[in-house]
Design a protein around this motif. Structure first.
Motif, mmCIF file in Angstrom:
data_model
loop_
_atom_site.group_PDB
_atom_site.id
_atom_site.type_symbol
_atom_site.label_atom_id
_atom_site.label_comp_id
_atom_site.label_asym_id
_atom_site.label_seq_id
_atom_site.Cartn_x
_atom_site.Cartn_y
_atom_site.Cartn_z
ATOM 1 N N LYS A 1 0.422 -1.289 0.337
ATOM 2 C CA LYS A 1 -0.336 0.278 0.049
ATOM 3 C C LYS A 1 0.725 1.495 0.040
ATOM 4 C CE LYS A 1 -3.418 2.249 2.293
ATOM 5 N NZ LYS A 1 -4.249 2.646 3.303
ATOM 6 N N ASP B 1 -1.854 -11.978 -2.210
ATOM 7 C CA ASP B 1 -2.284 -10.964 -1.471
ATOM 8 C C ASP B 1 -2.376 -9.420 -1.122
ATOM 9 O OD1 ASP B 1 -2.785 -13.614 -0.411
ATOM 10 O OD2 ASP B 1 -1.545 -13.452 0.958
ATOM 11 N N VAL C 1 -5.316 -6.021 -3.123
ATOM 12 C CA VAL C 1 -6.612 -5.391 -2.503
ATOM 13 C C VAL C 1 -5.667 -4.655 -2.353
ATOM 14 C CG1 VAL C 1 -8.673 -5.794 -0.736
ATOM 15 C CG2 VAL C 1 -8.217 -7.427 -2.690
ATOM 16 N N SER D 1 -5.256 -1.817 -5.272
ATOM 17 C CA SER D 1 -6.555 -1.680 -5.651
ATOM 18 C C SER D 1 -7.345 -0.742 -4.920
ATOM 19 C CB SER D 1 -7.261 -2.654 -5.729
ATOM 20 O OG SER D 1 -6.456 -3.356 -6.480
ATOM 21 N N GLY D 2 -6.923 -0.635 -3.148
ATOM 22 C CA GLY D 2 -8.326 0.924 -3.091
ATOM 23 C C GLY D 2 -6.726 2.217 -3.890
#
Length: 130
Positions: free
Chosen positions: A50, A85, A88, A91-92
């Motif tokens: 992230k 993993d 997500v 993508s956020g």
């Protein structure tokens, strides 16, 4: 008459190593190279996918701005993530930063060339389209 090509450089050691530009601008089209989540000034790399995605998009956004554009003009995103993993979380970040433009997107899970990198992002933009 063909459009003139210009280049945007970010100072990445990888650009120098491989002889490429962070972005290539031809007419209103901007092609941004695959960008990893490294602070090219210091060499620092965050640990999470992230955080790396945020760093990568910061670099991409600076390149687009130098080309007279911004994330609002992104029409295509390609994302490479070694660990499924992490998809997500990455993508956020993409949705938060580029979601208003609703670009076409491809995400591929594959190893990356830079050790420790958990994401690489490249984009195409059309200046003034957003």
């Amino acid at each position: 008459m063909s459009a003139r090509r210009t280049h945007v450089l970010s100072g990445s050691k990888f650009e120098e190593l491989a002889g490429y530009a962070r972005a290539v601008v031809v007419g209103e089209r901007i092609f941004v190279s695959g960008t990893v989540g490294v602070d090219f000034a210091t060499g620092a790399m965050p640990e999470t996918a992230k955080e790396q995605a945020e760093f990568a998009l910061d670099t991409i956004e600076r390149a687009l701005e130098e080309a007279g554009s911004g994330l609002r003009d992104v029409v295509r995103v390609r994302v490479y993530v070694p660990d499924p993993d992490d998809v997500v979380a990455v993508s956020g970040v993409l949705k938060a930063r580029c979601g208003a433009a609703r670009p076409a997107n491809t995400t591929v899970c594959a190893p990356l060339a830079v050790p420790g990198c958990r994401v690489e992002i490249e984009v195409d933009a059309i200046r003034g389209s957003g």
